[in-house]
Motif scaffolding. Structure first.
Motif, PDB file in Angstrom:
ATOM      1  N   ALA A  76      -2.169 -16.734  28.235  1.00  0.00           N
ATOM      2  CA  ALA A  76      -3.317 -16.264  28.511  1.00  0.00           C
ATOM      3  C   ALA A  76      -4.640 -17.277  27.963  1.00  0.00           C
ATOM      4  N   GLN A  77      -4.117 -18.364  27.110  1.00  0.00           N
ATOM      5  CA  GLN A  77      -5.202 -19.244  26.565  1.00  0.00           C
ATOM      6  C   GLN A  77      -5.505 -20.283  27.674  1.00  0.00           C
ATOM      7  N   ILE A 115       3.674 -23.522  21.818  1.00  0.00           N
ATOM      8  CA  ILE A 115       2.850 -22.877  20.737  1.00  0.00           C
ATOM      9  C   ILE A 115       1.515 -22.506  21.446  1.00  0.00           C
ATOM     10  N   MET A 116       1.403 -22.191  22.878  1.00  0.00           N
ATOM     11  CA  MET A 116       0.299 -21.699  23.321  1.00  0.00           C
ATOM     12  C   MET A 116       0.592 -20.729  24.116  1.00  0.00           C
ATOM     13  N   LEU A 117      -0.389 -19.663  24.231  1.00  0.00           N
ATOM     14  CA  LEU A 117      -0.119 -18.515  25.022  1.00  0.00           C
ATOM     15  C   LEU A 117      -0.505 -18.789  26.366  1.00  0.00           C
ATOM     16  N   ASP A 136       7.064 -20.578  28.759  1.00  0.00           N
ATOM     17  CA  ASP A 136       7.851 -19.345  29.797  1.00  0.00           C
ATOM     18  C   ASP A 136       7.038 -19.017  30.984  1.00  0.00           C
ATOM     19  N   SER A 163      -6.229  -6.252  25.798  1.00  0.00           N
ATOM     20  CA  SER A 163      -5.382  -5.654  26.853  1.00  0.00           C
ATOM     21  C   SER A 163      -4.169  -6.387  26.620  1.00  0.00           C
ATOM     22  N   VAL A 164      -2.966  -5.860  27.055  1.00  0.00           N
ATOM     23  CA  VAL A 164      -1.615  -6.463  26.933  1.00  0.00           C
ATOM     24  C   VAL A 164      -1.282  -7.047  28.122  1.00  0.00           C
ATOM     25  N   ALA A 218       0.467 -10.644  27.502  1.00  0.00           N
ATOM     26  CA  ALA A 218      -0.753 -11.316  26.382  1.00  0.00           C
ATOM     27  C   ALA A 218       0.285 -12.050  25.485  1.00  0.00           C
ATOM     28  N   ARG A 219       1.647 -11.549  25.290  1.00  0.00           N
ATOM     29  CA  ARG A 219       2.524 -12.344  24.422  1.00  0.00           C
ATOM     30  C   ARG A 219       3.224 -13.563  25.068  1.00  0.00           C
ATOM     31  N   LEU A 257       4.443 -17.036  26.090  1.00  0.00           N
ATOM     32  CA  LEU A 257       4.409 -18.287  25.929  1.00  0.00           C
ATOM     33  C   LEU A 257       3.952 -19.036  27.218  1.00  0.00           C
TER      34      LEU A 257
END
Lengths: 167, 281
Positions: A78-79, A74-76, A38, A12-13, A32-33, A35
């Motif tokens: 979502a993670q 350098i991590m999303l 952010d 999913s986005v 999903a994109r 960071l």
């Protein structure tokens, strides 16, 4: 079951996450994109986490993620579902904490842009793993400062970690 | 400097991850620690339509000693190796502090580093030195790939489409072996300009098993087989200069902004000498 650790096989986005930030639980949906840096700055308005190079080099965006210093650019977002985060805003409930005070007293900062990253690295690692002055240099090697020449920062950490000048 | 639009999935089992990979093919990229992939997304050097986050798959987080060596799951972090180690002469533990910085190692994974196959990376060099076996999981089950045939060029590995690196088995060295990891970089945490990994066993002063690997001096890490041959049966002291000379002669380094090919040859000679001094009994 909350969003935390939910099975999400279907791509999913928009990604639901549940994350603890500075002691408070946040349940929300992130792109999903997006960071992590952010997400902290723009969604949670925790602008103490600074974004410098956006490629994992400068360390200004360092946060404490589940007890480890991590680069949030350098991590999303979502993670981090199910994780616990401390940002520089969470370092001290009132006024300056001891590490922050030591930076102030020892000229550990000038423009201050890199400072949150240094503080988060230093407050997350175990000082015993980084003995002596060489250890302090090692501990801060993943954070860049363009003002101080690092001398003031090293003095600040010596003070905060209660280390003599020559160790 | 932001990732391109993409979708995300976080499967909890390897089978689910493999199904997604099969379904989405080239569009999908596995995401482990993301310490190389997310910067590449930020730079738009990689534009996958789908990220398959393999960070929640418990099976990929195993770390255990087996009969054939240390089995390290793909998503075991470098920090975990640094903290827990693997015992013995522990070349892995010697190499890990050279990987980026603490903040990178906190997220960076063993499988991610090996699959990424950066010519200057440390763990591929360790894998080659310890004759590691890479275990790929695919739609038809597991497939073993030895380290020598896994790295096939800069940033290129021999995983087939639809396969994921599941775990790596790092071979054991003889109990008497001593290990060393030497690297030269301009600054702490920078990519290596040249490096050498060594695991050498001796018996009564004579070398019985020599493994030397050079990295950051070619498309992939390379075993220094000529230097290993020079060492066989001799004492490390007496073979030191010859081994260093052989090592410098057998690599095929290149010129770049960090140093000329000739400079890299000299670095490899010096690092080989120092690594051998480290492991001398």
């Amino acid at each position: 079951m909350s969003a935390a650790n939910a099975r999400r096989v279907e791509p999913s986005v928009e990604v639901p996450i549940s994350v603890t930030v500075n002691g408070e639980t946040v349940e929300t949906t992130v792109a999903a994109r997006q960071l992590l840096a952010d997400f902290l700055r723009e969604e949670l308005r925790l602008t103490g986490t600074h974004v410098g190079c956006e490629q994992g080099i400068c360390g200004a965006c360092t946060i404490n993620l589940d007890g480890e210093p991590v680069r949030s650019c350098i991590m999303l977002a979502a993670q981090v579902d199910g994780s616990s985060i401390i940002t520089v805003e969470g370092l001290s409930a009132q006024g300056l904490g001891p590490l922050q005070q030591a930076f102030k007293d020892n000229h550990g900062l000038q423009c201050g842009f890199c400072t949150p990253g240094f503080l988060m690295t230093l407050s997350t690692v175990d000082p015993d793993e980084y003995p002596g002055t060489a250890g302090i240099r090692e501990a801060i090697s993943g954070n860049l400062c363009r003002c101080t020449g690092y001398g003031g920062i090293i003095r600040a950490v010596r003070t905060a970690w209660d280390r003599p000048d020559h160790g | 400097m932001k990732p391109p639009p993409l979708s995300y999935s976080r499967p909890h089992s390897l089978d689910e991850a493999l199904d997604l990979l099969a379904e989405h093919g080239d569009e999908a990229r596995p995401l482990a620690g993301g310490q190389s992939l997310v910067p590449m997304l930020n730079h738009r050097l990689s534009r996958p339509g789908l990220l398959i986050d393999i960070g929640a798959i418990a099976q990929l987080q195993r770390m255990e000693r087996t009969e054939s060596g240390w089995l390290i799951g793909a998503t075991v972090t470098q920090r975990r190796l640094e903290r827990d180690g693997t015992g013995g002469c522990d070349l892995l533990r010697l190499a890990v502090p050279f990987i980026g910085h603490r903040q990178i190692r906190a997220r960076g994974t063993v499988g991610g580093s090996i699959a990424h196959a950066d010519p200057a990376a440390e763990l591929p060099a360790v894998a080659l030195t310890l004759d590691a076996t890479m275990v790929a999981a695919g739609p038809d089950g597991e497939r073993e790939i030895d380290a020598a045939s896994f790295f096939v060029g800069p940033y290129m590995n021999s995983l087939a489409e639809g396969e994921l690196l599941s775990h790596v088995v790092f071979g054991e060295v003889p109990p008497t072996a001593r290990c060393s990891f030497r690297e030269f970089a301009r600054r702490k945490g920078d990519f290596a300009v040249a490096g050498v990994a060594a695991a050498v066993a001796t018996d009564d002063g004579s070398v019985t098993d020599a493994r030397l690997t050079a990295f950051a001096v070619g498309s992939n890490p390379v075993r220094l087989s000529a230097a290993e041959g020079v060492l066989a049966g001799r004492s490390i002291d007496s073979a030191l200069a010859d081994a260093a000379e052989a090592a410098a002669a057998e690599i095929e380094p290149w010129d770049d902004i960090h140093g000329s090919a000739q400079y890299r040859r000299q670095l490899i000679a010096t690092l080989t000498k120092r690594a051998l001094q480290d492991v001398a009994p």
